[in-house]
Design a protein around this motif. Structure first.
Motif, short mmCIF file in Angstrom:
data_model
loop_
_atom_site.label_atom_id
_atom_site.label_comp_id
_atom_site.label_asym_id
_atom_site.label_seq_id
_atom_site.Cartn_x
_atom_site.Cartn_y
_atom_site.Cartn_z
N GLY B 223 0.82 -1.21 0.00
CA GLY B 223 0.00 0.00 0.00
C GLY B 223 0.85 1.25 0.00
N LYS B 224 2.03 1.15 -0.59
CA LYS B 224 2.95 2.28 -0.61
C LYS B 224 3.25 2.72 -2.04
N THR B 225 3.51 3.99 -2.21
CA THR B 225 4.02 4.45 -3.51
C THR B 225 5.52 4.15 -3.53
N ILE B 226 6.12 4.33 -4.70
CA ILE B 226 7.56 4.07 -4.80
C ILE B 226 8.36 5.00 -3.89
N PHE B 227 7.82 6.20 -3.61
CA PHE B 227 8.54 7.18 -2.78
C PHE B 227 8.45 6.83 -1.29
N ASP B 228 7.35 6.17 -0.89
CA ASP B 228 7.25 5.67 0.49
C ASP B 228 8.17 4.46 0.67
N TYR B 229 8.23 3.63 -0.38
CA TYR B 229 8.81 2.29 -0.27
C TYR B 229 10.31 2.28 -0.45
N ARG B 230 10.81 2.96 -1.52
CA ARG B 230 12.25 2.94 -1.78
C ARG B 230 12.63 4.18 -2.56
N LYS B 231 12.95 5.26 -1.83
CA LYS B 231 13.23 6.56 -2.46
C LYS B 231 14.40 6.52 -3.42
N LYS B 232 15.38 5.60 -3.15
CA LYS B 232 16.59 5.63 -3.98
C LYS B 232 16.53 4.65 -5.14
N SER B 233 15.38 4.08 -5.42
CA SER B 233 15.27 3.10 -6.51
C SER B 233 15.22 3.82 -7.86
N SER B 234 15.47 3.04 -8.94
CA SER B 234 15.39 3.64 -10.28
C SER B 234 13.94 4.04 -10.56
N GLY B 235 12.98 3.29 -10.00
CA GLY B 235 11.57 3.62 -10.18
C GLY B 235 11.25 4.99 -9.62
N ALA B 236 11.77 5.29 -8.43
CA ALA B 236 11.52 6.61 -7.80
C ALA B 236 12.18 7.72 -8.61
N GLU B 237 13.43 7.45 -9.03
CA GLU B 237 14.14 8.43 -9.86
C GLU B 237 13.35 8.76 -11.13
N ASP B 238 12.91 7.70 -11.81
CA ASP B 238 12.25 7.88 -13.11
C ASP B 238 10.92 8.62 -12.97
N TYR B 239 10.12 8.25 -11.98
CA TYR B 239 8.83 8.93 -11.83
C TYR B 239 8.99 10.36 -11.34
N PHE B 240 10.05 10.63 -10.55
CA PHE B 240 10.30 12.00 -10.12
C PHE B 240 10.69 12.86 -11.33
N SER B 241 11.50 12.26 -12.18
CA SER B 241 11.93 12.97 -13.40
C SER B 241 10.78 13.14 -14.37
N LEU B 242 9.89 12.13 -14.44
CA LEU B 242 8.71 12.22 -15.31
C LEU B 242 7.82 13.37 -14.87
N ALA B 243 7.71 13.56 -13.54
CA ALA B 243 6.89 14.64 -13.01
C ALA B 243 7.43 15.98 -13.49
N SER B 244 8.76 16.12 -13.52
CA SER B 244 9.25 17.43 -13.99
C SER B 244 9.10 17.56 -15.51
N ASP B 245 9.11 16.43 -16.25
CA ASP B 245 8.78 16.48 -17.70
C ASP B 245 7.36 17.03 -17.87
N VAL B 246 6.44 16.51 -17.06
CA VAL B 246 5.03 16.91 -17.18
C VAL B 246 4.89 18.38 -16.81
N LEU B 247 5.57 18.79 -15.72
CA LEU B 247 5.49 20.20 -15.31
C LEU B 247 6.01 21.11 -16.39
N ASN B 248 7.11 20.70 -17.03
CA ASN B 248 7.76 21.55 -18.05
C ASN B 248 7.36 21.18 -19.47
N ARG B 249 6.41 20.23 -19.60
CA ARG B 249 5.97 19.77 -20.94
C ARG B 249 7.19 19.45 -21.80
N ARG B 250 8.07 18.60 -21.24
CA ARG B 250 9.36 18.28 -21.88
C ARG B 250 9.29 16.95 -22.62
N ALA B 251 9.41 17.03 -23.96
CA ALA B 251 9.33 15.82 -24.78
C ALA B 251 10.71 15.44 -25.29
#
Ligand SMILES: Nc1ncnc2c1ncn2[C@@H]1O[C@H](COP(=O)(O)OP(=O)(O)OP(=O)(O)O)[C@@H](O)[C@H]1O
Ligand SMILES: Nc1ncnc2c1ncn2[C@@H]1O[C@H](COP(=O)(O)OP(=O)(O)OP(=O)(O)O)[C@@H](O)[C@H]1O
Ligand SMILES: [Mg+2]
Ligand SMILES: [Mg+2]
Lengths: 253, 253
Positions: B223-251
């Motif tokens: 019942g955890k997100t990747i950020f609750d579960y393992r902040k230093k995983s590649s999954g957390a890195e990728d989704y954090f970076s995806l969020a800034s793509d979405v914020l900046n509309r970066r393709a």
């Protein structure tokens, strides 16, 4: 007596189409006469067999009452295909017809040459609508692929509710089988999921777990089954062994 | 002005729910006020956030006209959830209501506190029915996850047809984004799929590919997100970076 088996799970991406195509071909290689019917509007069974997925198929059988034998195609030795057809999605949303709507597939199979086959495998969409109901009413057995991850396991309880409701409505009992798919044996999660499936469904889990194997993800892009593409792969081994589990009704302890 | 983004692909198991939950949490961690709405009867967004998925949610909003604010739940800091609710499947099969049926979600959002948020993410089921139509009519943007395999790529053409038809019916244009998910960078197939997606959809593919990472498959079981579960995983890195793509509309180029 033909064994009609629906390959179903409303959870997406668990290997329903991969299992329909490769189990179907494996049964044919073991000398059985097999037909696969694509009840998923995505039409990916045809694609996986290298057949154009825009041809008419089960869509006109269900929507217009055409005979199955007019849309049946030869796919491999002893393996025939009834493709989805481009209009199958329309059938999911029809309103008229009442209870009769749920029995169109069963009646069409009974009136066709398929009832003389050894096996009919029916690929289902990842949803719980009229297409799935038709597949359940037409089938005597159900294979539910469960991939080696938690959300797939969690989705099983909903799948069992859908099955139970269908049995209550139709009064028709379906024998349940499960198969472990996309198993990455090095992952702890995979072993945990398989252990839980064996615990919840004793005597119902087919013996052979299907391992994750890149050849299984590659072969549809060439329109080939795993047996056309790479006979010596773990994917080919596992689906060949799964076919003999199905033939011998062999479950894991 | 709230950005309403539907996460959609009728192809199953491509990472729609995983993206909704983890992109949602990543946007909240970057200071945005976010709501996630679960329009999939499987109700796995609630499960992935450690929230009981039997509580009433968007189902009673769509079926009974209840207000969204009466079923909105707190999930994490700056992240609220409107769960699916146990009756959402009923809405998929209603017949009355005509054209108005397609606009219930949009109207419910407009009348709710969600319209003052920064983002609303809508998880969609792997099908093309009334639930998906409601999500499209309510959204100004669409993110289509495409996993690194051929059947997911092949399913895109059907997804684009569904999008085009919805835009024609509603006269409402939706900005399209794609995201590569479950990428196993050692596999040739994965690189090939990403290359083709970039070729077919220039300027529309979000910059960060999401790598296959077992932690993303494990975290929902707690019942955890990747950020609750393992902040230093590649999954957390990728989704954090995806969020800034979405914020900046970066393709990607
Ligand atoms: N054992 C396996 N090893 C590697 N890849 C696999 C395996 N089984 C399935 N796949 C790949 O995973 C993806 C999903 O499988 P598939 O399309 O068969 O699932 P499905 O349940 O039919 O999906 P849908 O819910 O969309 O109908 C496909 O690209 C397939 O090639
Ligand atoms: N990047 C990833 N790495 C590893 N596992 C992943 C990744 N993305 C998703 N998964 C796992 O793959 C499975 C399918 O993902 P998910 O359920 O999010 O897909 P979906 O598109 O929402 O499926 P459905 O079509 O059933 O709604 C899940 O068990 C999830 O944990
Ligand atoms: Mg399929
Ligand atoms: Mg999902």
């Amino acid at each position: 007596q033909v064994r009609i088996i629906a390959i179903m799970n409303q959870k997406g991406g668990v290997g329903k189409t991969t299992t329909t195509v490769n189990l179907g071909h494996a049964l044919a290689l073991q000398g059985k006469q097999v037909a696969v019917i694509d009840m998923d509007p995505q039409g990916q069974v045809a694609t996986s067999l290298g057949i154009d997925n825009q041809q008419m198929g089960i869509d006109v059988v269900l929507l217009e009452g055409d005979a199955i034998d007019t849309v049946k195609l030869h796919a491999r030795d002893r393996l025939d295909l009834v493709p989805a057809g481009p209009r199958l999605n329309e059938f999911e949303h029809i309103n008229e017809g009442g209870v009769e709507r749920g029995h169109r597939l069963r009646k069409a199979i009974e009136a066709s040459s398929l009832s003389d086959y050894d096996f009919i495998l029916i690929d289902c969409p990842p949803s719980s609508g009229l297409l799935g109901v038709n597949a359940m009413f037409a089938s005597s057995e159900l294979i539910v692929p469960v991939s080696g991850d938690y959300l797939s396991l969690q989705g099983l309880s909903r799948m069992m509710q859908i099955l139970k409701r269908s049995e209550e409505i139709s009064g028709h009992r379906i024998k349940l089988w499960l198969v472990s798919t996309r198993m990455q044996l090095r992952r702890k999660l995979t072993a945990e999921v398989r252990k839980r499936v064996l615990k919840y469904f004793p005597g119902r889990v087919l013996f052979t777990p299907i391992r994750e194997n890149v050849a299984l993800a590659e072969c549809p892009s060439f329109g080939k089954t795993i047996f056309d593409y790479r006979k010596k792969s773990s994917g080919a081994e596992d689906y060949f062994s799964l076919a003999s589990d199905v033939l011998n009704r062999r479950a894991a302890d």
